[in-house]
Scaffold this motif. Structure first.
Motif, short mmCIF file in Angstrom:
data_model
loop_
_atom_site.label_atom_id
_atom_site.label_comp_id
_atom_site.label_asym_id
_atom_site.label_seq_id
_atom_site.Cartn_x
_atom_site.Cartn_y
_atom_site.Cartn_z
N GLN A 59 0.84 -1.21 0.00
CA GLN A 59 0.00 0.00 0.00
C GLN A 59 0.87 1.25 0.00
O GLN A 59 0.70 2.15 -0.81
CB GLN A 59 -0.89 -0.03 1.25
CG GLN A 59 -1.98 1.02 1.26
CD GLN A 59 -3.18 0.54 0.44
OE1 GLN A 59 -3.42 -0.65 0.34
NE2 GLN A 59 -3.90 1.47 -0.17
N ARG B 211 1.41 3.83 -3.08
CA ARG B 211 1.01 5.22 -2.88
C ARG B 211 2.19 6.14 -3.24
O ARG B 211 2.02 7.14 -3.91
CB ARG B 211 0.57 5.45 -1.43
CG ARG B 211 -0.33 6.70 -1.30
CD ARG B 211 -0.95 6.80 0.08
NE ARG B 211 -1.80 5.66 0.42
CZ ARG B 211 -1.86 5.10 1.65
NH1 ARG B 211 -1.12 5.57 2.63
NH2 ARG B 211 -2.66 4.10 1.86
N TRP B 212 3.38 5.69 -2.83
CA TRP B 212 4.58 6.49 -3.16
C TRP B 212 4.74 6.59 -4.68
O TRP B 212 4.96 7.65 -5.23
CB TRP B 212 5.82 5.83 -2.54
CG TRP B 212 7.07 6.63 -2.79
CD1 TRP B 212 7.58 7.64 -2.03
CD2 TRP B 212 7.95 6.48 -3.92
NE1 TRP B 212 8.71 8.14 -2.60
CE2 TRP B 212 8.97 7.45 -3.77
CE3 TRP B 212 7.97 5.64 -5.03
CZ2 TRP B 212 10.01 7.60 -4.68
CZ3 TRP B 212 9.00 5.79 -5.94
CH2 TRP B 212 10.01 6.75 -5.78
N ALA C 120 2.47 6.13 -6.99
CA ALA C 120 1.38 6.87 -7.62
C ALA C 120 1.59 8.37 -7.51
O ALA C 120 1.28 9.12 -8.43
CB ALA C 120 0.05 6.46 -6.98
N VAL C 121 2.17 8.80 -6.38
CA VAL C 121 2.41 10.23 -6.20
C VAL C 121 3.64 10.68 -6.99
O VAL C 121 3.60 11.63 -7.75
CB VAL C 121 2.58 10.56 -4.70
CG1 VAL C 121 3.00 12.03 -4.53
CG2 VAL C 121 1.28 10.28 -3.96
N MET D 141 -4.05 0.00 -9.15
CA MET D 141 -3.25 0.79 -8.23
C MET D 141 -2.52 1.92 -8.96
O MET D 141 -2.40 3.03 -8.45
CB MET D 141 -2.23 -0.11 -7.53
CG MET D 141 -2.92 -1.07 -6.57
SD MET D 141 -1.77 -1.97 -5.52
CE MET D 141 -0.68 -2.72 -6.67
#
Ligand SMILES: Nc1ncnc2c1ncn2[C@@H]1O[C@H](COP(=O)(O)OP(=O)(O)O)[C@@H](O)[C@H]1O
Ligand SMILES: [Mg+2]
Lengths: 391, 320
Positions: free
Chosen positions: B17, B21-22, B24-25, B149
């Protein structure tokens, strides 16, 4: 004759560090010793010289390195040591661009299994090399058509290779090689995949073309009969090395070792040896223009030939007439004309039928001058091979 | 005591997760860049398919099937598409077809050059081969996870998933096809002075084409299957019809979707298989057929009258 292709001390090793293996070979290690250290010897110190306009045959059993040698010349295979000179230019030093140039215009190749493009027509295949060179479409098609005519396939130009028989396909292969106008032709077992009859036909065709085109041909074969038939000179290879090189007659007459002798044992000697190799000295009687005997060297038995001072045959004297020759004033009146003459380069299979009649057989050179005579006995002696003659 | 729930649970889910998230950013520009061509191409094809009245589209598709395959397959194509229109899922079927077309075009644009690279460099192949192995053993369903994701949900991420699933056979077959070309013919090409580029275009690709088209057939089928599965991440089309039908316990609706999917799959399979087989028996120029089907460039008409004639027939369809 000028030399066109010269190969000097060529080595090719298949393995991880070929340079190391070349060093070992030069220091006297054998092929088998190298095989133990996982080096396969492709070529071992090969040197040959191919005169311009000749057909040079490379002959040997399968695995003896023939294809490797052929492919080194245009560097489909990179040699590990040695030089390859074409008209003095060292091919091994050519850079990529120069090498392509050499492949496009100096050296062309005919392949065992034809190697034609199945999706291209006969004409497109024939013009392949010219297309690679960037020739405009119309110009290269014109050239291809001309060459297809030469090999007798003009009517097939729009067909695909699959529609052709084996012999015809190889004619396309030949046309493709000739179209580039390269003067060096490498033919790797070019006829080996063909049926025997077609193979003979193609051999004749090649000899016919060669009379006109005068290419320098390096022809690879495993068939000694083919080597004899086509070759001016023959190099015999074993284990990557040339074990003997010479004309067919030289090789058949004195094979260097058992390997070479094995090839020569079963060949048809009547197609190897020519009249010159079996003839004995003519020792003619020379008559001057007004019919007087100028010179009479002859001492032996059998018919005696008479020539004019230039060496042209006038006829012969039967042994029983020789005695009356010194008494007569008209030596020409005793001359008999029922003799046969053969060229000195006629092969024995052409000479032998002449010996069957009772006529004497004279040998003449290319200018029609007498150079020898042939006895039926000596023809028979040469047809038997070395072993039988010794016993 | 041996109940696995009693054990300490490795917090893998949380780690992933965080990592995702890292990515995706921080890698957002990368994913937008990847998404952009997919999105534009898909948008264009989808709009076109939806804008053209269906009788005309059926006619064009049948013509294409006739040229690329045979008259019988063209007839089958026409009947199938007409049936799809009659049962009321034409719009959804065109969405699915646009999704498949987009994926296949991109698969070809990426897969064939990659395959060529693999065929030419053992090093490249040794890197790419294990990746393909993993891609092909992973159930296609599992691909949905990373795609959601990284790309989110919807038809465009769906297309990305389809491409990822469908591309391996094309790469494999391109590589295989080129490597299998008769060694002597390749040698002949080099012996007559072909540059690496000439060798590729004149010898290797044309001779590898039947194999490459065999790969394309597999790629098309994989794309077909996956285009239905991606309904689960919100891609529109026939898959969504089935999914919604099932969700509402509307078996009839689900079956209509299913029938349309099957018909579309058979049509695509027939056409691509016929293309591959046709190349097997030697016909005019492999390359000109190939090029005409992919619409990369026109054939050089002066080169070969026969090939050119064949190519011209083909381009007539393209122009229509
Ligand atoms: N690419 C290669 N790798 C390893 N060994 C090879 C390779 N090509 C040829 N050889 C070996 O080199 C030797 C000579 O082969 P080749 O020139 O093809 O023989 P020929 O043409 O006389 O039958 C054989 O022992 C063969 O196995
Ligand atoms: Mg060989």
């Amino acid at each position: 004759m000028t030399e066109r292709v010269r190969i000097e001390n060529l080595y090719k090793i298949f393995g991880d560090s070929p340079q190391e293996a070349v060093r070992l070979l030069r220091s006297g290690k054998t092929k088998d010793e190298l095989l133990a250290s996982r080096y396969v010897v492709g070529l071992n110190d090969v040197s040959i010289s191919v005169p311009a306009g000749s057909i040079f045959m490379v002959m040997g059993l399968s695995g003896s390195g023939k294809s490797t040698l052929a492919r080194c010349i245009n560097r489909l295979i990179e040699p590990d040591a040695g030089r390859i000179l074409i008209d003095g230019e060292d091919v091994t030093r050519a850079d990529a661009a120069r090498l392509r140039e050499i492949r496009r215009s100096r050296v062309s190749m005919v392949f065992q299994h034809f190697a034609l493009l199945p999706h291209r027509t006969v004409a497109e295949n024939a013009e392949f090399g010219l297309k690679m060179r960037g020739l405009p479409a119309r110009e290269r098609r014109e050239k291809a058509r001309r060459i297809l005519e030469v090999v007798g396939l003009a009517a097939w130009e729009n067909h695909r290779p699959a529609e052709l028989s084996g012999g015809m396909r190889q004619r396309v292969g030949l046309a493709r090689a000739l179209a580039t106008e390269a003067d060096v032709l490498i033919m790797d077992e070019a006829f080996s995949a063909l049926d025997p009859l077609i193979r003979n036909e193609m051999q004749d065709e090649l000899l016919r073309l060669q009379q006109v085109l005068k290419k320098t041909i390096l022809f690879i074969t495993h068939d000694f009969q083919e080597a004899i038939r086509l070759g001016t000179r023959i190099a015999i290879m074993a284990d990557g090395a040339v074990v003997q090189e010479g004309t067919a007659q030289e090789i058949v007459l004195s094979p260097n070792n058992d390997y070479v002798a094995a090839f020569t044992r079963h060949i048809d000697r009547t197609r190897v040896f020519d009249a010159a190799s079996v003839m004995s000295p003519a020792e003619p009687i020379v008559l001057s223009g007004d019919g007087t005997v100028v010179e009479q060297r002859r001492g032996g038995l059998g018919p005696a030939y008479a020539t004019d001072p230039e060496g042209r045959i006038l006829g012969y004297y039967a042994p029983e007439d020789l005695d009356s020759l010194s008494e007569t004033r008209e030596p020409k009146a005793l001359l008999r004309k029922d003799f046969s003459a053969v060229r000195s380069d006629a092969k024995l299979f052409e000479v032998a039928p002449l010996c069957r009649s009772q006529r004497p057989v004279a040998v003449v050179d290319e200018n029609g001058r007498l150079c020898g005579r042939i006895e039926a006995d000596s023809v028979l002696a040469w047809i038997g091979n070395n072993q039988t003659r010794a016993s | 005591m041996f109940d696995p729930d009693n054990l300490y649970v490795l917090p893998l889910a949380e780690w992933i997760q965080v990592a995702v998230r890292w990515m995706a950013v921080n890698l957002r520009p990368l994913f937008t860049t990847i998404k952009w061509p997919v999105e534009s191409l898909l948008g264009f094809i989808q709009d076109t398919f939806h804008a053209v009245p269906y009788p005309i589209l059926i006619l064009l598709f049948s013509l294409f099937a006739w040229r690329a395959a045979t008259g019988r397959i063209a007839l089958f194509t026409a009947l199938s598409l007409a049936f799809i229109a009659i049962i009321g899922v034409w719009y959804e079927a065109m969405t699915t077809l646009a999704l498949i077309a987009t994926s296949i075009i991109l698969c070809v644009l990426i897969g064939i050059p990659t395959g060529i690279l693999c065929a030419r460099s053992d090093k490249a192949w040794s890197v790419i081969r294990p990746i393909l192995d993993i891609m092909q053993t992973t159930p296609s369903f599992v691909y949905l996870v990373p795609v959601v994701m990284l790309f989110g949900v919807g038809t465009v991420p769906g297309a990305v998933a389809v491409i990822v699933v469908a591309i391996p056979p094309l790469i494999r077959f391109t590589n295989l096809g080129i490597r299998m070309v008769d060694r002597e013919i390749v040698e002949a090409g080099i012996a007559f002075g072909a540059t690496p580029r000439q060798l590729l275009l004149e010898v290797q690709l044309p001779l590898a084409l039947p194999t490459i088209l065999g790969g394309l057939n597999q790629t098309v089928l994989m794309a077909m299957v996956m285009s239905v599965i991606v309904a689960m991440i919100g891609a529109e089309g026939l898959g969504l019809v089935v999914l919604q039908g099932l969700g509402r316990l509307d078996v009839g609706r689900a079956a209509v979707g299913g029938i349309a999917i099957v018909l579309l799959a058979i049509v695509l399979d027939r056409i691509t298989q016929a293309m591959a087989n046709e190349q097997g028996v030697q016909r005019p120029s492999f390359l000109s057929n190939f090029v005409r089907l992919l619409r990369l460039r026109r054939t050089d008409d002066e080169e070969a009258p026969i090939a050119a004639r064949a190519a011209r027939r083909g381009t007539a369809v393209d122009d229509a």
